[in-house]
Scaffold this motif. Structure first.
Motif, short mmCIF file in Angstrom:
data_model
loop_
_atom_site.label_atom_id
_atom_site.label_comp_id
_atom_site.label_asym_id
_atom_site.label_seq_id
_atom_site.Cartn_x
_atom_site.Cartn_y
_atom_site.Cartn_z
N THR A 122 1.27 5.21 -2.47
CA THR A 122 1.08 5.74 -3.82
C THR A 122 2.43 5.79 -4.52
O THR A 122 3.42 6.22 -3.94
CB THR A 122 0.45 7.13 -3.73
OG1 THR A 122 -0.80 6.99 -3.06
CG2 THR A 122 0.21 7.75 -5.09
N THR A 144 -1.54 2.28 -4.91
CA THR A 144 -2.03 2.99 -6.09
C THR A 144 -0.85 3.30 -7.01
O THR A 144 0.16 3.83 -6.56
CB THR A 144 -2.70 4.31 -5.66
OG1 THR A 144 -3.85 3.99 -4.87
CG2 THR A 144 -3.15 5.14 -6.85
N THR A 170 -9.09 -1.70 -8.97
CA THR A 170 -9.81 -0.52 -9.47
C THR A 170 -9.00 0.15 -10.56
O THR A 170 -7.78 0.29 -10.43
CB THR A 170 -10.03 0.48 -8.31
OG1 THR A 170 -10.89 -0.12 -7.34
CG2 THR A 170 -10.68 1.78 -8.80
N LYS A 187 -9.02 3.81 -12.50
CA LYS A 187 -9.61 5.12 -12.25
C LYS A 187 -9.12 6.13 -13.28
O LYS A 187 -7.94 6.12 -13.66
CB LYS A 187 -9.15 5.54 -10.85
CG LYS A 187 -9.66 6.86 -10.34
CD LYS A 187 -9.33 6.99 -8.84
CE LYS A 187 -9.86 8.28 -8.27
NZ LYS A 187 -8.98 9.41 -8.49
N ASP A 222 -4.40 4.44 -11.41
CA ASP A 222 -4.96 5.78 -11.60
C ASP A 222 -4.33 6.44 -12.83
O ASP A 222 -3.15 6.79 -12.82
CB ASP A 222 -4.70 6.61 -10.34
CG ASP A 222 -5.40 7.97 -10.38
OD1 ASP A 222 -5.89 8.35 -11.46
OD2 ASP A 222 -5.45 8.64 -9.34
N GLY A 240 -5.80 -2.80 -5.04
CA GLY A 240 -5.20 -1.51 -5.39
C GLY A 240 -5.84 -0.82 -6.59
O GLY A 240 -6.83 -1.31 -7.16
N THR A 241 -5.27 0.33 -6.94
CA THR A 241 -5.86 1.21 -7.96
C THR A 241 -4.85 1.60 -9.02
O THR A 241 -3.72 2.00 -8.70
CB THR A 241 -6.39 2.48 -7.28
OG1 THR A 241 -7.39 2.11 -6.32
CG2 THR A 241 -7.01 3.46 -8.27
N SER A 274 0.84 -1.20 0.00
CA SER A 274 0.00 0.00 0.00
C SER A 274 0.87 1.24 0.00
O SER A 274 2.03 1.22 0.41
CB SER A 274 -0.95 -0.02 1.19
OG SER A 274 -0.21 -0.13 2.36
N GLN A 283 0.18 5.60 -10.16
CA GLN A 283 -0.28 6.81 -10.87
C GLN A 283 0.47 6.99 -12.18
O GLN A 283 1.70 6.95 -12.22
CB GLN A 283 0.00 8.04 -10.01
CG GLN A 283 -1.04 8.28 -8.94
CD GLN A 283 -0.74 9.53 -8.14
OE1 GLN A 283 0.38 10.04 -8.16
NE2 GLN A 283 -1.74 10.04 -7.46
#
Ligand SMILES: *[C@@H]1O[C@H](CO)[C@@H](O)[C@H](O)[C@H]1NC(C)=O
Ligand SMILES: *[C@@H]1O[C@H](CO)[C@@H](O)[C@H](O)[C@H]1NC(C)=O
Ligand SMILES: *[C@@H]1O[C@H](CO)[C@@H](O)[C@H](O)[C@H]1NC(C)=O
Ligand SMILES: *[C@@H]1O[C@H](CO)[C@@H](O)[C@H](O)[C@H]1NC(C)=O
Length: 399
Positions: free
Chosen positions: A69, A92, A165, A167, A126, A123-124, A67, A94
């Motif tokens: 970013t 995440t 996810t 996004k 993005d 997680g994401t 976890s 990015q």
């Protein structure tokens, strides 16, 4: 001396245990000393190196992004790998905001030629797409710059994508090409209604794809089904905002493969432009086929076109409407469709004058229109559907 050894030995043994157990279970943590990834920094190199090592492992391996970013410029993770591989994204990733910084203009993260991939971890991904949406002129400019898709799966087989996810992608969130036997479970797509061309999951030339227990809110189609999609099961998907669940558009290009075996079940579609749709262009350059398509147990909530077949799909007048579509649509059912339409046309079935739709069934359809522009109605052209338990104004009253 004796005392020292007593202290050091257990430490040494436990270190040894940790490192061998890691090797045995094949865990490749991008933040470990081997890779040196750190939260709030760019882990492009760390993650790419972890992929190379994990993919070369002869036993099952797991890449972990803990976890936090992380910045990630982009990459295509290529197989074939020597054993099943899991990519566990807990944090995440990015994308660069500026699309021109990506190594590949049309892809942020790709997975290619992998058998037995698991993408998981909660997680994401993005895409930080807000700037790209503002610059997107592809609806007006045929030669517009290509824009990155968050996640591409090319020739991926026997794989699972779960608890992930995506996004704010700059373009489509997910694109599948040439995939076989891939399941999306507890997957989430999230982007605002005004984001341009951000289809949730686009499927093309793929067989045996399942999408279950998934939530999609975006600016374009929640799920778009392109040519060559076969045996697709979509179950318990919530869609909205967005443009609904759509087959097509088809019939714009030559060499399109048939679409067949499409099962859309137990879905809720809210505040979207379309509910369930099949769309084909007029004046198709070649024959096409859509068959064995079933929409069942669908709840519509404030949807503009809840049930729609449109074989005169021609946005921005880019085609000759006078020449009928050459895509043949047959063996389609719409069953148990309930809820509300935000326009008076609850059902619109406009088929091709050259190849009328065949064997289309409407069963147990109960839609209401709550607006003030008249009462609910339906429109049917070049089609004689089989109708069961559908009240008259919706049962092709006007034709
Ligand atoms: C997809 O769903 C179908 C029907 O429920 C099932 O037979 C198939 O095994 C599933 N495939 C995957 C990859 O989960
Ligand atoms: C449907 O999907 C949602 C969202 O993933 C989940 O919370 C719910 O439990 C699922 N329902 C069923 C019946 O599986
Ligand atoms: C469909 O939805 C209903 C009601 O939410 C639920 O009871 C049922 O288990 C769902 N079926 C599937 C296959 O998800
Ligand atoms: C449509 O269904 C009929 C009857 O089940 C079947 O004979 C026919 O082959 C199907 N057509 C297509 C194009 O799949």
């Amino acid at each position: 001396m004796d005392l020292k050894l007593k202290n050091i030995l257990p430490m040494f043994v436990s270190l040894l245990l940790v490192s061998t157990s890691n090797a045995q279970s094949g865990v490749y943590d991008v933040t470990s000393a081997n890779y040196g990834g750190k939260a709030n920094s760019d882990i492009t190199q760390a993650l790419s190196k972890a992929w190379t090592d994990a993919c070369a492992s002869t036993s099952a391996s797991k890449i972990v992004v803990p976890s936090g970013t992380y910045k990630f410029v982009g990459a295509t993770f290529k197989g074939p790998c020597k054993a099943p591989i899991e990519f566990q994204l807990q944090g995440t990733l990015q994308a660069p905001e500026d699309g021109s910084q990506l190594p590949k203009a049309d892809t942020w993260i790709g997975f290619e030629r992998i058998d037995g991939l698991t993408l998981s971890g909660g997680g994401t991904f993005d895409g930080l797409g807000a700037t790209a949406w503002k610059q997107n002129d592809c609806n007006k400019n045929k030669n517009c710059k290509s824009i990155a898709i968050n996640l591409r799966f090319n020739f991926v087989t026997n794989s699972i994508i779960r608890d992930i996810t995506t996004k704010d992608s700059k373009n489509f969130h997910v694109n599948l090409l040439g995939c076989n036997n891939v399941a999306f479970q507890h997957f989430t797509v999230s982007a605002p209604q005004e984001s341009i061309n951000t289809d949730g999951i686009h499927i093309g030339r793929s067989t045996g794809i399942n999408i279950t227990d998934t939530t999609i809110g975006t600016g374009d189609d929640c799920i778009s089904i392109g040519d060559g999609t076969k045996q697709l099961h979509v179950t318990n998907v919530t869609c909205g905002p967005g443009h609904g669940i759509s087959i097509g558009s088809l019939g714009k290009y030559e060499n399109e493969e048939p679409v067949s075996g499409i099962f859309i079940k137990n879905c809720t579609i809210s505040n979207t432009d379309n509910g369930v749709r099949i769309k084909t262009w007029p004046a198709s350059p070649a024959n096409g086929v859509v068959s064995d398509v079933h929409f069942e147990d669908i709840i519509m909530d404030n949807v503009k076109n809840p049930v729609i077949i449109d074989q005169e799909y021609c946005p921005h007048n880019q085609c000759t409407l006078q020449v009928p579509s050459k895509v043949k649509i047959s063996n389609v059912s719409f069953k148990n469709i309930k809820g509300s339409s935000s326009t008076p046309v609850g059902i619109k079935l406009v088929c091709s004058g050259g190849l009328p739709c065949e064997n289309v069934e409407l069963s147990n359809i109960d839609l209401t229109y709550t607006g003030k522009e008249g009462s609910i109605t339906s429109e049917c052209k070049h089609i004689k559907p089989t109708i069961n338990n559908v009240a008259q104004p919706l049962a092709c009253a006007t034709s």
